[in-house]
Design an enzyme around this catalytic site. Structure first.
Site, PDB file in Angstrom:
ATOM      1  N   LYS A 246       0.855  -1.183   0.000  1.00 44.14           N
ATOM      2  CA  LYS A 246       0.000   0.000   0.000  1.00 44.14           C
ATOM      3  C   LYS A 246       0.890   1.232   0.000  1.00 44.14           C
ATOM      4  CE  LYS A 246      -2.613   3.442   1.822  1.00 44.14           C
ATOM      5  NZ  LYS A 246      -2.314   4.563   2.744  1.00 44.14           N
TER       6      LYS A 246
ATOM      7  N   GLY B 145      -0.906   8.070   0.235  1.00 40.13           N
ATOM      8  CA  GLY B 145      -1.109   9.241  -0.608  1.00 40.13           C
ATOM      9  C   GLY B 145      -0.125  10.348  -0.335  1.00 40.13           C
TER      10      GLY B 145
ATOM     11  N   ASP C 269      -6.168   1.899   3.136  1.00 39.31           N
ATOM     12  CA  ASP C 269      -5.563   0.931   4.056  1.00 39.31           C
ATOM     13  C   ASP C 269      -6.431  -0.322   4.179  1.00 39.31           C
ATOM     14  OD1 ASP C 269      -3.292   2.426   4.710  1.00 39.31           O
ATOM     15  OD2 ASP C 269      -4.340   3.520   6.274  1.00 39.31           O
TER      16      ASP C 269
END
Length: 249
Positions: free
Chosen positions: A8, A11, A151
């Site tokens: 992941k 941002g 997430d």
């Protein structure tokens, strides 16, 4: 170092060049899930649309959902293009493509939802064909697209695949004393993480990061880790030299 990973990308990282090089050169299979909160917020401000959060989730009315889709799609394509230029063939996908991420709306938040199903077969077929999926956290329900926390989307994907999840963010890991790098916890069980939170060691912005890793474990990931997105991070996480790894027992 060829273990398959769900990674992941936070941002806030904006995918610096060194991180793209790191991901492109990783020898094992990867599925990437990315966020985009800062860019979404900037576009909403630019268009005069309100940004409001409840419980850490962005309230997303239909007019804001269009902006969320636009920004996340652009980020996904940018990441996929950057990886492809570096020799790792990547495809930018929205979670609503081919029902990759099936969702359920959360009450009172507009078009915000959670993932209730992942098309594991689609991801595996792309991986087998030599592609790296880059997934935007947009799920689909009977009424249309849903804005999903990146997430939890990554945790759901990792659980469906049974792969470890690595959350690349802007912190090095969990520390007893954030000012002393010698106090990094290289490994924690869920029980130890809960104790550190109760003691106030895990606090503030670290709480949602730890919760994301623990959510991935609950979804079925064999382990999860949080670490700073930088050059060499995947090797360092796998060797225990960086980040904090969460695992049962």
């Amino acid at each position: 170092m060829s273990e398959p990973l769900v990674v992941k990308i936070g941002g806030s990282l904006r995918a610096p060049e060194a991180l793209l090089e790191e991901l492109a050169q990783y020898p094992g299979p990867l599925v990437l899930v990315h966020g985009g909160g800062p860019e979404i917020g900037a576009w909403l401000d630019r268009l005069g649309l309100e940004s409001r959060f409840e419980g850490g989730l962005r309230v997303t009315p239909p007019e804001a959902m269009e902006v969320v889709e636009m920004v996340l799609t652009a980020i996904g394509k940018r990441l996929a293009g950057g990886l492809s230029r570096r020799g790792r063939r990547a495809l930018g996908l929205s979670g609503q493509d081919a029902l990759l991420l099936q969702g359920k709306a959360l009450p009172g938040l507009g078009r915000v939802g959670e993932v209730v199903g992942v098309d594991k077969a689609l991801l595996l077929s792309l991986l087998e064909a030599g592609y790296t999926p880059v997934v935007s956290p947009i799920a689909l329900d009977g009424e249309g697209p849903l804005n999903v926390n990146a997430d939890t989307a990554a945790g759901a994907v990792a659980g469906a695949l049974g792969w470890p999840a690595v959350f690349l963010t802007d912190v090095e890991g969990v520390y007893q004393d954030p000012k002393d790098p010698r106090t990094r916890f290289p490994r924690l069980t869920p029980q130890e993480a809960a104790r550190l939170r109760a003691e106030g060691v895990v606090q503030g912005g670290m709480i949602p990061k730890v919760e994301a890793a623990l959510f991935a474990l609950r979804q079925g990931a064999p382990w999860a880790a949080i670490a700073r997105g930088r050059e060499g991070v995947l090797r360092a996480v796998l060797s225990g030299e960086a980040g904090t790894l969460f695992k049962e027992g």
